[in-house]
Design a protein around this motif. Structure first.
Motif, mmCIF file in Angstrom:
data_model
loop_
_atom_site.group_PDB
_atom_site.id
_atom_site.type_symbol
_atom_site.label_atom_id
_atom_site.label_comp_id
_atom_site.label_asym_id
_atom_site.label_seq_id
_atom_site.Cartn_x
_atom_site.Cartn_y
_atom_site.Cartn_z
ATOM 1 N N ALA A 1 -1.227 4.156 19.407
ATOM 2 C CA ALA A 1 -2.364 4.905 18.878
ATOM 3 C C ALA A 1 -2.021 5.577 17.559
ATOM 4 N N ASP A 2 -0.785 6.052 17.429
ATOM 5 C CA ASP A 2 -0.404 6.742 16.193
ATOM 6 C C ASP A 2 0.168 5.794 15.147
ATOM 7 N N ASP A 3 0.209 4.473 15.429
ATOM 8 C CA ASP A 3 0.680 3.499 14.453
ATOM 9 C C ASP A 3 -0.460 2.881 13.653
ATOM 10 N N MET A 4 -1.675 2.957 14.169
ATOM 11 C CA MET A 4 -2.794 2.356 13.457
ATOM 12 C C MET A 4 -2.932 2.997 12.076
ATOM 13 N N ILE A 5 -3.139 2.149 11.071
ATOM 14 C CA ILE A 5 -3.319 2.662 9.726
ATOM 15 C C ILE A 5 -4.725 2.322 9.246
ATOM 16 N N VAL B 1 2.803 2.299 5.344
ATOM 17 C CA VAL B 1 3.440 3.204 4.388
ATOM 18 C C VAL B 1 2.352 3.769 3.473
ATOM 19 N N PRO B 2 2.577 4.920 2.867
ATOM 20 C CA PRO B 2 1.555 5.522 2.004
ATOM 21 C C PRO B 2 1.240 4.646 0.787
ATOM 22 N N ASP B 3 -0.009 4.697 0.349
ATOM 23 C CA ASP B 3 -0.439 3.944 -0.820
ATOM 24 C C ASP B 3 -1.437 4.807 -1.608
ATOM 25 N N GLU B 4 -1.191 4.970 -2.918
ATOM 26 C CA GLU B 4 -2.026 5.857 -3.723
ATOM 27 C C GLU B 4 -3.468 5.373 -3.822
ATOM 28 N N ARG B 5 -3.670 4.053 -3.831
ATOM 29 C CA ARG B 5 -5.004 3.509 -4.028
ATOM 30 C C ARG B 5 -5.753 3.321 -2.720
ATOM 31 N N CYS C 1 -4.855 -7.354 6.085
ATOM 32 C CA CYS C 1 -3.689 -7.430 6.967
ATOM 33 C C CYS C 1 -2.453 -7.967 6.248
ATOM 34 N N VAL C 2 -2.617 -8.470 5.036
ATOM 35 C CA VAL C 2 -1.487 -9.056 4.311
ATOM 36 C C VAL C 2 -0.554 -7.950 3.823
ATOM 37 N N PRO C 3 0.725 -7.991 4.191
ATOM 38 C CA PRO C 3 1.649 -6.928 3.754
ATOM 39 C C PRO C 3 1.910 -7.014 2.251
ATOM 40 N N ARG C 4 1.728 -5.916 1.569
ATOM 41 C CA ARG C 4 2.014 -5.885 0.132
ATOM 42 C C ARG C 4 3.512 -5.815 -0.117
#
Length: 510
Positions: free
Chosen positions: A411-415, A445-449, A483-486
């Motif tokens: 539950a706490d992994d969903m982004i 992971v955090p992303d500014e955009r 879903c594609v990892p950057r």
């Protein structure tokens, strides 16, 4: 009727010496269904059966009980004290665990892979009166000795304490010791969860009804005994009067050799161990049951394993707090390889929305579990989130029309990436199916955009042709663009704890 039928099917009601059977049930009546009572009933019924085989040799049930009782008489603790156990799988670990509970003290099972700061945190947070440890950990413990009144006892110290005890006749403590199992601690300091003592045969039968372990089975328990699954396996094995085979460390080749040499028909482990066994050459083994728990089965591992070794794989889904929620049998895994199975007898699984209302089949929601082995609360926190007697297991999932449970992610992994909900585990399982991938972890992971984005950490098989573009293309071909990892990071190995769970805090950030 369910209990009697299951016990009969698994060989627990076979005829025997009337005197021994009387003593067997008298031991349970006096000591209860905790480890001390289960050891006594096994020693009463089958005193000369080999209880444990480890690197040091063999121990019968009668000798195991005698050794544990002598240690209980020698330990300088009081009922209610908390005693940490930092020990690997061995007969000595079992003796120590049972000795502490017989005293009425609370054993705290400590992960042998904890860092120094984590270990110091556990000692402080759990208020340990003592820490009993294997000698191999002695060099890492000087700083820990400064933690309040915690006494350190190594193997030599224990031998000295027991040396002066010729024998011991014990009475059940007024307050039975309660085992405390630590949560995985993959993201921070582990919490202590108080394990309940079974009130009868029903919890045992709920498990062996789905996982066909029989009385007298020879079982290699590779899952660490400090882990919820390893501890549960020990409880089951003692109840079945099994011969328990232990190795201090897991090695896939050694595990296969041990299974063959010791004629083990059952193996208890974690999914990573099955994955490592699959990296060994195929060979004939006498296994009829391989039961795993502790983390999700990655990708198509279940199908590949059963194609090689037969339909013998069982996967128990649960948590430290809930014990178990569902069990997947080989038939379940053949029908739906990603399923966590179905709730066993006496267990309820509900999928609820954020308001606590049930959702339709196939609709994701929070998973809540009810059974008679829910934990009794944390030692230094609350009792967890409950709804109508059901405990939140911390995962989001769904149940299909056939009643099979599926775990979509923590539950706490969903982004939320660009307004879209994404479960990293979905992408992780997809990448695990690539033949070039040995192991993989996907996190947010955090992303500014976009607020958050996915990062994939990949370990390739030696010599495999694999690059970032292939990883992204594979996800793009099978999932939505969000879903594609950057970020795609290649590593030599994923950081894992002793039970195989990935330590996400130790993954490098790009």
């Amino acid at each position: 009727m369910f209990v009697l039928t299951t016990m009969a099917r698994r060989g627990l009601l076979t005829p025997g010496n009337p005197v021994r059977i009387t003593r067997q049930f008298a031991a349970l009546g006096r000591w209860g269904f905790g480890l001390a009572g289960e050891l006594r009933q096994a020693a009463a019924r089958s005193p000369h059966r080999v209880a444990v085989v480890d690197e040091k040799g063999t121990v019968t049930y009668a000798d195991l009980l005698a050794r544990a009782s002598r240690l209980t008489a020698a330990l300088p603790f009081s009922p209610g004290d908390r005693v940490g156990l930092l020990r690997r799988n061995s007969a000595s670990m079992i003796e120590t665990l049972i000795a502490v509970t017989q005293l009425g003290a609370d054993p705290v099972l400590i992960n042998t892979g904890l860092s120094g700061p984590q270990l110091a945190g556990v000692i402080a947070n759990q208020g340990l009166r003592a820490l009993i440890h294997d000698d191999e950990f002695a060099e890492a413990l000087p700083a820990v000795a400064e933690q309040g009144e915690c006494v350190l006892l190594g193997e030599t110290d224990i031998e000295k304490l027991v040396a002066g005890i010729a024998g011991a006749r014990l009475r059940p403590p007024e307050r039975p010791g309660r085992t405390i199992v630590l949560t995985s601690g993959t993201t921070g300091t582990p919490k202590g969860a108080r394990r309940p003592t079974p009130g009868g045969f029903s919890p045992l039968c709920s498990i062996i009804d789905r996982i066909p372990l029989r009385a007298g089975v020879r079982v290699l328990i590779s899952a660490p005994l400090f882990h919820t699954w390893g501890y549960a396996a020990l409880q089951i094995a003692l109840a079945l009067r099994a011969t328990i085979v232990l190795r201090r460390r897991f090695d896939a080749a050694d595990a296969l050799d041990t299974v063959a040499r010791e004629r083990c028909s059952a193996l208890i482990g974690v999914p990573l161990m099955v994955q490592q066994i699959m990296e060994q050459p195929a060979r004939e083994v006498p296994l009829s049951v391989t039961a795993v728990s502790g983390s999700a089965l990655p990708g198509g591992l279940a199908t590949r394993f059963m194609d090689r070794y037969g339909d013998i794989l069982y996967n128990l889904y649960g948590s430290t707090e809930a014990s178990w929620a569902s069990i997947a049998t080989p038939a379940d895994l053949r029908a739906a390889p990603s399923t966590a199975g179905r709730p066993p007898h006496g267990t309820v699984v509900r999928v609820l929305d954020e308001r606590g209302n049930p959702v339709p089949a196939g609709t994701p929601g929070r998973l809540f579990v009810g059974n008679e082995m829910l934990f009794e609360g944390y030692t230094n926190a609350g009792a967890g989130d409950t709804r109508d007697g059901l405990l939140a297991i911390g995962d989001v999932g769904h149940v299909d029309e056939a009643g099979r449970v599926f775990v979509d992610g923590r539950a706490d992994d969903m982004i939320v990436s660009g307004g879209e909900n994404v479960f990293p585990s979905e992408v992780e399982n997809l990448l695990a199916d690539l033949p070039q991938v040995r192991e993989v972890a996907v996190i947010g992971v955090p992303d500014e955009r976009y607020g958050q984005r996915l990062a994939a950490y990949v370990v390739a098989h030696p010599g495999a042709a694999l690059d970032e573009d292939l990883i992204r293309e594979h996800v793009r071909d099978h999932r939505a663009r969000f879903c594609v990892p950057r970020d795609v990071v290649f590593l030599d190995a994923l950081p894992r704890n002793a039970t195989g769970k990935v330590l996400t805090r130790d993954l490098p950030r790009t």
